[in-house]
Enzyme design. Structure first.
Site, PDB file in Angstrom:
ATOM      1  N   TRP A 103       0.925  -1.278   0.111  1.00  0.00           N
ATOM      2  CA  TRP A 103       0.019  -0.164  -0.022  1.00  0.00           C
ATOM      3  C   TRP A 103       0.692   1.318  -0.137  1.00  0.00           C
ATOM      4  O   TRP A 103       0.314   2.083  -0.600  1.00  0.00           O
ATOM      5  CB  TRP A 103      -1.099  -0.081   1.349  1.00  0.00           C
ATOM      6  CG  TRP A 103      -2.126  -1.152   0.846  1.00  0.00           C
ATOM      7  CD1 TRP A 103      -1.851  -2.524   1.771  1.00  0.00           C
ATOM      8  CD2 TRP A 103      -2.836  -1.529  -0.057  1.00  0.00           C
ATOM      9  NE1 TRP A 103      -2.833  -3.210   1.420  1.00  0.00           N
ATOM     10  CE2 TRP A 103      -3.260  -2.684   0.203  1.00  0.00           C
ATOM     11  CE3 TRP A 103      -3.160  -0.689  -1.250  1.00  0.00           C
ATOM     12  CZ2 TRP A 103      -4.276  -3.245  -0.364  1.00  0.00           C
ATOM     13  CZ3 TRP A 103      -4.277  -1.254  -1.926  1.00  0.00           C
ATOM     14  CH2 TRP A 103      -5.044  -2.899  -1.682  1.00  0.00           C
ATOM     15  N   ASP A 172      -1.878   6.732   6.149  1.00  0.00           N
ATOM     16  CA  ASP A 172      -2.998   5.819   5.372  1.00  0.00           C
ATOM     17  C   ASP A 172      -3.144   5.148   6.841  1.00  0.00           C
ATOM     18  O   ASP A 172      -2.327   4.022   7.157  1.00  0.00           O
ATOM     19  CB  ASP A 172      -2.436   5.187   4.505  1.00  0.00           C
ATOM     20  CG  ASP A 172      -3.100   4.091   3.913  1.00  0.00           C
ATOM     21  OD1 ASP A 172      -4.361   3.920   4.780  1.00  0.00           O
ATOM     22  OD2 ASP A 172      -3.080   3.419   2.993  1.00  0.00           O
ATOM     23  N   LYS A 196     -12.617  -1.482   7.116  1.00  0.00           N
ATOM     24  CA  LYS A 196     -11.995  -2.564   7.985  1.00  0.00           C
ATOM     25  C   LYS A 196     -12.090  -2.183   9.367  1.00  0.00           C
ATOM     26  O   LYS A 196     -12.776  -3.220  10.068  1.00  0.00           O
ATOM     27  CB  LYS A 196     -10.235  -2.518   7.760  1.00  0.00           C
ATOM     28  CG  LYS A 196     -10.065  -2.667   6.236  1.00  0.00           C
ATOM     29  CD  LYS A 196      -8.534  -2.226   6.030  1.00  0.00           C
ATOM     30  CE  LYS A 196      -8.210  -2.407   4.690  1.00  0.00           C
ATOM     31  NZ  LYS A 196      -8.591  -3.850   4.048  1.00  0.00           N
TER      32      LYS A 196
HETATM   33  N1  PMP Z   1      -4.221   1.224   2.420  1.00  0.00           N
HETATM   34  C1  PMP Z   1      -4.224   0.186   3.239  1.00  0.00           C
HETATM   35  C2  PMP Z   1      -3.386  -0.120   4.222  1.00  0.00           C
HETATM   36  C3  PMP Z   1      -5.041  -0.979   2.901  1.00  0.00           C
HETATM   37  O1  PMP Z   1      -5.090  -2.027   3.494  1.00  0.00           O
HETATM   38  C4  PMP Z   1      -6.041  -0.685   1.835  1.00  0.00           C
HETATM   39  C5  PMP Z   1      -6.888  -1.849   1.290  1.00  0.00           C
HETATM   40  N2  PMP Z   1      -6.825  -2.949   1.866  1.00  0.00           N
HETATM   41  C6  PMP Z   1      -6.048   0.181   0.966  1.00  0.00           C
HETATM   42  C7  PMP Z   1      -5.126   1.428   1.288  1.00  0.00           C
HETATM   43  C8  PMP Z   1      -6.790   0.657  -0.177  1.00  0.00           C
HETATM   44  O2  PMP Z   1      -8.046   0.952   0.207  1.00  0.00           O
HETATM   45  P1  PMP Z   1      -9.165   1.021  -0.886  1.00  0.00           P
HETATM   46  O3  PMP Z   1      -9.615  -0.137  -1.200  1.00  0.00           O
HETATM   47  O4  PMP Z   1     -10.249   1.642   0.244  1.00  0.00           O
HETATM   48  O5  PMP Z   1      -8.778   2.087  -1.975  1.00  0.00           O
END
Ligand code: PMP
Length: 361
Positions: A103, A172, A196
């Site tokens: 990520w 994030d 989450k």
């Molecule tokens: N950042 C992290 C730490 C994640 O775990 C995730 C999704 N698993 C995301 C960003 C992406 O998020 P989204 O699907 O809401 O775009």
């Protein structure tokens, strides 16, 4: 109703049962409006109350100072990967990122569209098994960026890195928002997909310090400017009303559990329960994360062989323990134990893992 399972999916993830039950009760007739929240106008007084209650809960639970804005936006955390540089990158200055996994890399890739990115620290050398310590950020960077919890690798910051005084820290927190007490003042920007730890998919929580709102260049599209959403209280266009309503219910449940300090205690107990199983397994279960970087939210581990891992996932499933397969990029197993996962769910999993070991070592 068929029996509910213990859901260890990484996201969308388990929600608090009382929140789901309340939603079920309200489904056809919310608060005597004669309609569902899904059918209410976003300009109605009923929805307005939901919207502001959800925001107020976030402010109270995270003790967010008044000079921070709380926004509900769409597009997932992935959209913030480019909205962060779009809104706070200063032309000619670089951006400092810490690379702690998939990520982070995605966030870095988007930031590179806007200028030079310095990767000031990385744990890629060990397949992201740790959180780099003593990170030095450049004092002339536009901003710094970290990923608070690495959902795939199961690592988490346990202290917030310090940035130079003029360098705001963006984080994030998709997979660890409200899992433990933090000091919001250590951050300039916090963002988190809700799916989450605080609600269902479809909405992203964004917390931005006041002085960062107007850095955005004028020629940025309206919807991409955080300032647009600040000016209209996240009601510039139709918000994801149902998702925000579900966040409100989940956050009310969190409040009843003693708020963030209360859930932190439970989260530590849950994580300890599983890490103890790993540490006492004589190497049958091998944790991916180094001990000082272990996540409270995603417990990642391997078994002696991929075949045993598949069998463990399958047997778990048969016992109502769902979603234990590791992310496809690293394999192995992962138990996501977000705020809404109960201690009982974790204890059931721990017992299952101990029994599985006895039968297969
Ligand atoms: N950042 C992290 C730490 C994640 O775990 C995730 C999704 N698993 C995301 C960003 C992406 O998020 P989204 O699907 O809401 O775009």
């Amino acid at each position: 109703m068929t029996k509910r399972v213990f859901n260890f999916y990484a996201g969308p993830a388990t929600l608090p049962l009382p929140a789901l039950e309340q939603a079920q009760k309200d489904l056809l007739n919310y608060n005597n409006s004669g309609m569902s929240v899904m059918e209410l106008s976003h300009r109605s007084k009923e929805y307005d109350a939901i919207h502001h209650d959800a925001t107020d809960l976030v402010r109270t639970l995270m003790k967010i100072p008044n000079d921070y804005h709380i926004l509900w936006v769409q597009g997932g955390a992935s959209t913030q990967f480019y909205m962060v540089p779009q809104n706070i990158h200063v032309k000619g200055k670089s951006m400092d990122y810490v690379n702690t996994g998939v990520w982070s890399k995605k966030a870095i890739k988007e930031a590179q569209l806007y200028g030079d990115v310095n990767v000031v620290a990385s744990s890629e050398d060990t397949t992201f098994s740790y959180i780099p310590q003593d990170i030095t950020f450049h004092k002339d960077a536009s901003y710094a960026h970290i990923t608070g919890n690495n959902t795939i690798y199961g690592t988490e910051y346990h202290t917030t890195p310090k940035t130079p005084s003029d360098v705001p820290l963006a984080c994030d927190m998709s997979s660890n928002i409200m899992d433990k007490v933090i000091n919001v003042k250590d951050y300039g920007v916090i963002y988190a997909g809700a799916q989450k730890n605080i609600g269902p998919a479809g909405v992203t929580l964004l917390i931005v310090r006041e002085d960062l709102i107007n850095r955005v260049p004028d020629n940025t599209p309206t919807m991409q400017k955080w300032s647009t959403h600040v000016a209209k209280d996240s009601l510039f266009n139709t918000p994801p009303c149902w998702s925000i309503y579900m966040c409100k219910l989940a956050l009310e449940h969190l409040k009843q559990q003693g708020g963030v300090p209360g859930i932190e205690k439970i989260n530590r107990k849950k994580a300890d329960t599983l890490y103890k199983v790993i540490d006492n397994s004589n190497g049958f279960y091998k944790g991916h994360a180094q001990k000082d970087s272990r996540s409270l939210m995603n417990v990642t581990f391997n078994l002696p062989t991929p075949e045993l891992e598949a069998q463990c996932v399958e047997e778990g499933k048969n016992k109502g323990l769902i979603g234990l397969k590791g992310h496809r990029s690293i394999g192995g197993m992962r138990a996501s134990i977000y705020n809404a996962m109960t201690l009982k769910g974790v204890q059931t999993l721990a017992t299952f893992l101990q029994e599985f070991q006895k039968q297969h070592e």
